[in-house]
Motif scaffolding. Structure first.
Motif, PDB file in Angstrom:
ATOM      1  N   TRP A  74       0.836  -1.212   0.000  1.00  0.00           N
ATOM      2  CA  TRP A  74       0.000   0.000   0.000  1.00  0.00           C
ATOM      3  C   TRP A  74       0.876   1.271   0.000  1.00  0.00           C
ATOM      4  O   TRP A  74       0.636   2.208  -0.779  1.00  0.00           O
ATOM      5  CB  TRP A  74      -0.909  -0.060   1.236  1.00  0.00           C
ATOM      6  CG  TRP A  74      -1.959   1.001   1.339  1.00  0.00           C
ATOM      7  CD1 TRP A  74      -2.180   2.036   0.481  1.00  0.00           C
ATOM      8  CD2 TRP A  74      -2.940   1.105   2.375  1.00  0.00           C
ATOM      9  NE1 TRP A  74      -3.253   2.788   0.913  1.00  0.00           N
ATOM     10  CE2 TRP A  74      -3.724   2.237   2.075  1.00  0.00           C
ATOM     11  CE3 TRP A  74      -3.233   0.361   3.514  1.00  0.00           C
ATOM     12  CZ2 TRP A  74      -4.775   2.652   2.900  1.00  0.00           C
ATOM     13  CZ3 TRP A  74      -4.283   0.770   4.325  1.00  0.00           C
ATOM     14  CH2 TRP A  74      -5.047   1.904   4.027  1.00  0.00           C
ATOM     15  N   LEU A  77       2.213   2.038  -3.422  1.00  0.00           N
ATOM     16  CA  LEU A  77       1.229   2.443  -4.427  1.00  0.00           C
ATOM     17  C   LEU A  77       0.584   3.784  -4.093  1.00  0.00           C
ATOM     18  O   LEU A  77       0.224   4.543  -4.991  1.00  0.00           O
ATOM     19  CB  LEU A  77       0.145   1.360  -4.543  1.00  0.00           C
ATOM     20  CG  LEU A  77       0.598   0.101  -5.278  1.00  0.00           C
ATOM     21  CD1 LEU A  77      -0.315  -1.074  -4.973  1.00  0.00           C
ATOM     22  CD2 LEU A  77       0.644   0.348  -6.790  1.00  0.00           C
ATOM     23  N   GLU A  78       0.427   4.055  -2.803  1.00  0.00           N
ATOM     24  CA  GLU A  78      -0.214   5.319  -2.382  1.00  0.00           C
ATOM     25  C   GLU A  78       0.697   5.974  -1.329  1.00  0.00           C
ATOM     26  O   GLU A  78       0.399   5.948  -0.130  1.00  0.00           O
ATOM     27  CB  GLU A  78      -1.608   5.033  -1.797  1.00  0.00           C
ATOM     28  CG  GLU A  78      -2.440   6.285  -1.575  1.00  0.00           C
ATOM     29  CD  GLU A  78      -3.856   5.986  -1.032  1.00  0.00           C
ATOM     30  OE1 GLU A  78      -4.213   4.807  -0.847  1.00  0.00           O
ATOM     31  OE2 GLU A  78      -4.594   6.967  -0.779  1.00  0.00           O
ATOM     32  N   TYR A  84      -1.176   8.600  -5.914  1.00  0.00           N
ATOM     33  CA  TYR A  84      -0.770   7.245  -6.296  1.00  0.00           C
ATOM     34  C   TYR A  84       0.475   7.286  -7.179  1.00  0.00           C
ATOM     35  O   TYR A  84       0.660   8.229  -7.946  1.00  0.00           O
ATOM     36  CB  TYR A  84      -1.930   6.557  -7.041  1.00  0.00           C
ATOM     37  CG  TYR A  84      -3.140   6.406  -6.151  1.00  0.00           C
ATOM     38  CD1 TYR A  84      -3.243   5.342  -5.267  1.00  0.00           C
ATOM     39  CD2 TYR A  84      -4.148   7.370  -6.161  1.00  0.00           C
ATOM     40  CE1 TYR A  84      -4.327   5.218  -4.421  1.00  0.00           C
ATOM     41  CE2 TYR A  84      -5.241   7.264  -5.310  1.00  0.00           C
ATOM     42  CZ  TYR A  84      -5.320   6.184  -4.452  1.00  0.00           C
ATOM     43  OH  TYR A  84      -6.396   6.081  -3.596  1.00  0.00           O
ATOM     44  N   ALA A  89       2.403   1.062  -9.800  1.00  0.00           N
ATOM     45  CA  ALA A  89       1.282   0.285 -10.340  1.00  0.00           C
ATOM     46  C   ALA A  89       1.710  -0.456 -11.599  1.00  0.00           C
ATOM     47  O   ALA A  89       1.336  -1.623 -11.807  1.00  0.00           O
ATOM     48  CB  ALA A  89       0.107   1.211 -10.646  1.00  0.00           C
ATOM     49  N   PHE A 137      -8.485   2.279  -0.884  1.00  0.00           N
ATOM     50  CA  PHE A 137      -7.347   1.562  -1.464  1.00  0.00           C
ATOM     51  C   PHE A 137      -7.809   0.273  -2.150  1.00  0.00           C
ATOM     52  O   PHE A 137      -7.296  -0.103  -3.209  1.00  0.00           O
ATOM     53  CB  PHE A 137      -6.292   1.266  -0.382  1.00  0.00           C
ATOM     54  CG  PHE A 137      -5.097   0.543  -0.934  1.00  0.00           C
ATOM     55  CD1 PHE A 137      -4.298   1.137  -1.915  1.00  0.00           C
ATOM     56  CD2 PHE A 137      -4.786  -0.742  -0.524  1.00  0.00           C
ATOM     57  CE1 PHE A 137      -3.209   0.462  -2.459  1.00  0.00           C
ATOM     58  CE2 PHE A 137      -3.696  -1.431  -1.057  1.00  0.00           C
ATOM     59  CZ  PHE A 137      -2.903  -0.821  -2.024  1.00  0.00           C
ATOM     60  N   TYR A 140      -9.107   1.239  -5.448  1.00  0.00           N
ATOM     61  CA  TYR A 140      -7.985   1.571  -6.339  1.00  0.00           C
ATOM     62  C   TYR A 140      -7.349   0.278  -6.888  1.00  0.00           C
ATOM     63  O   TYR A 140      -7.120   0.132  -8.093  1.00  0.00           O
ATOM     64  CB  TYR A 140      -6.949   2.391  -5.561  1.00  0.00           C
ATOM     65  CG  TYR A 140      -5.631   2.500  -6.274  1.00  0.00           C
ATOM     66  CD1 TYR A 140      -5.440   3.447  -7.287  1.00  0.00           C
ATOM     67  CD2 TYR A 140      -4.580   1.629  -5.973  1.00  0.00           C
ATOM     68  CE1 TYR A 140      -4.229   3.522  -7.968  1.00  0.00           C
ATOM     69  CE2 TYR A 140      -3.383   1.697  -6.649  1.00  0.00           C
ATOM     70  CZ  TYR A 140      -3.202   2.641  -7.646  1.00  0.00           C
ATOM     71  OH  TYR A 140      -2.011   2.695  -8.324  1.00  0.00           O
ATOM     72  N   LYS A 144      -7.122  -0.966 -10.702  1.00  0.00           N
ATOM     73  CA  LYS A 144      -5.821  -1.015 -11.395  1.00  0.00           C
ATOM     74  C   LYS A 144      -5.467  -2.407 -11.898  1.00  0.00           C
ATOM     75  O   LYS A 144      -4.826  -2.573 -12.929  1.00  0.00           O
ATOM     76  CB  LYS A 144      -4.702  -0.605 -10.423  1.00  0.00           C
ATOM     77  CG  LYS A 144      -4.406   0.867 -10.407  1.00  0.00           C
ATOM     78  CD  LYS A 144      -3.657   1.273 -11.670  1.00  0.00           C
ATOM     79  CE  LYS A 144      -3.612   2.767 -11.742  1.00  0.00           C
ATOM     80  NZ  LYS A 144      -3.616   3.348 -13.042  1.00  0.00           N
TER      81      LYS A 144
END
Ligand code: BGC
Length: 425
Positions: A74, A77-78, A84, A89, A137, A140, A144
């Motif tokens: 996490w 990615l963020e 982000y 990703a 998340f 997301y 993705k």
């Protein structure tokens, strides 16, 4: 010896923080900086899967592995709330495409113990107000990677996360409060249920099928003496507080003592498969962990109790009859002297259980960063020399590949890999 049924698959399991390395701004980097890792090793190194991913997947394919449970980081990615990292990703997308190109089906764990520092600073899973942040998340991740992944684990082991981080103080954030640990379990159960519904909704809207579960760490709790009322009472309470209440909350949306319903969740059925992480048995004579005298032990002192894998799976199945995936099972055996026997004994128990166990994901593929034990506890089928990052398939890895190729364990395989191996006591 042991014959696997034709629809039984052997795979491997891992988590992002434990293999990737890279030094991202998350709770385990901070825990390392605070001196929380017993052997002083830094999760920024781990098995450097960030650079060795292709080699690792190639090795998996060579061993005949067809299913792989992996995680996403996490914090990577963020890195900041709502911001982000597109390159991160793309890295995961390339990895997933590669995994699939080798004929390996991914099962994606969305959260496995590690929080971004910004989420932790806001109270993490100890604040019900953060449930929507976690769900953000989830949305997301499914957006993705959803074209590459059908199957999801929402959360890994909320009970271990809560107990180690909020009661025993061994994991970040290092708190020691029973009430907080229970609160975190309630909040995470609510997270799982809402994530389950969210993933189903998102994928239905896109016409995609899906399977969703949560990885439950369950162990056997037995009283030290069956005739001792105090031991039996403590066994009941320990089981209820560590796993029994959480199982019901996550699978059925039923919050029983000592958990409390939080957020907008209703009773229902919240798993398409039962994901069981099984390691050991606890022998109870007081509130806290205990180990039976004379029991076979692994290198961390955990009892090796193969029958427990079947009884824990049965308990889940009796609550909610769904296909069973063993999403983790493995052992700390630093010199790989008894892992073949461990595998044999556990797989025999699984196959003889009469339960619909469809998959077994061994923990772990390569040796990795074992949380507060750092690099000193080796669980892999593949040895990692952390200084050079060289991978070497262990004897247990060869046994695993042979089991996949033979769809079971023949007498000759038993003699080659298992017969001479003994557990220590
Ligand atoms: C966790 C893994 C861990 C393993 C061995 C499980 O509780 O999900 O991350 O490495 O146990 O300790």
């Amino acid at each position: 010896m042991v014959n696997f049924s034709s629809d039984f698959l052997l795979g491997v399991s891992s988590s992002a923080t434990q293999i990737e390395g890279g030094g991202f701004e998350h709770t385990w980097s901070e825990w390392y900086a605070k001196g929380g890792i017993h052997d002083g090793s830094n999760p920024a190194r781990a098995a450097d899967h960030l650079h060795f991913w292709r080699e690792d997947i190639d090795l998996m394919a060579q061993m005949g592995i067809k299913i792989y449970r992996l995680g996403i980081e996490w914090a990577r990615l963020e890195p900041q709330r709502g911001i982000y990292d597109e390159a991160a990703a793309l890295w995961y997308r390339e990895l997933l495409v590669y995994i699939k190109s080798k004929g390996i089906a991914p099962l994606l764990t969305i959260h496995h113990f590690t929080n971004p520092l910004w989420f932790e600073a806001a109270g993490g899973f100890a604040e019900a107000a953060n449930i929507p942040v976690y769900l953000g998340f989830v949305e997301y991740a499914v957006g993705k990677f959803g074209d590459l992944v059908n199957e999801y684990v929402t959360l890994n082991e909320p009970n271990v996360f809560a107990v180690k981080g909020y009661f025993e103080g061994e994991f970040p954030p290092g708190k020691r409060s029973m009430l907080l640990a229970l609160k975190v379990q309630s909040i995470m159960a609510s997270c799982h249920i809402q994530a389950y519904e969210l993933i189903h909704r998102l994928r239905r809207e896109r016409g995609q099928t899906t399977k969703v579960g949560f990885a439950h760490h369950a162990r056997v709790f037995d009283p030290k003496s069956k005739h001792n009322l105090w031991h039996r009472f403590c066994t009941f309470l320990s089981e209820r507080m560590f796993q029994g209440a959480l199982t019901r909350a996550c699978l059925l949306g039923r919050f029983i003592f000592p958990l409390k319903r939080c957020g907008n969740v209703r009773p229902g059925q919240y798993a398409d498969f039962l994901a069981l992480n099984y390691y050991t048995r606890t022998t109870v004579s007081k509130l806290g962990d205990g180990v039976r005298e004379g029991a076979p032990l692994n290198d961390l002192g955990w009892e090796i109790y193969p029958d427990g894998i079947a009884s824990c799976a049965r308990e889940l199945y009796e609550l909610l009859p769904r296909p069973i995936y063993i999403t983790e099972n493995g052992t700390c055996d630093n010199n790989d002297t008894f892992r073949c026997r461990f595998l044999y004994d556990h797989l025999k128990a699984v196959c003889g259980s009469g339960l619909p166990v469809q998959r077994y994901y061994h923990w772990c593929f390569t040796d990795n960063f074992e949380w507060c034990e750092g690099e000193s506890a080796r669980f892999g089928l593949v040895h990692v020399d952390y200084a050079t990052q060289q991978r070497t398939v262990k004897k247990s890895g060869q046994f695993y590949a042979a089991m996949i190729a033979q769809n079971g364990v023949s007498g000759a395989m038993y003699d080659t890999y298992v017969a001479g191996q003994e557990y220590h006591h």
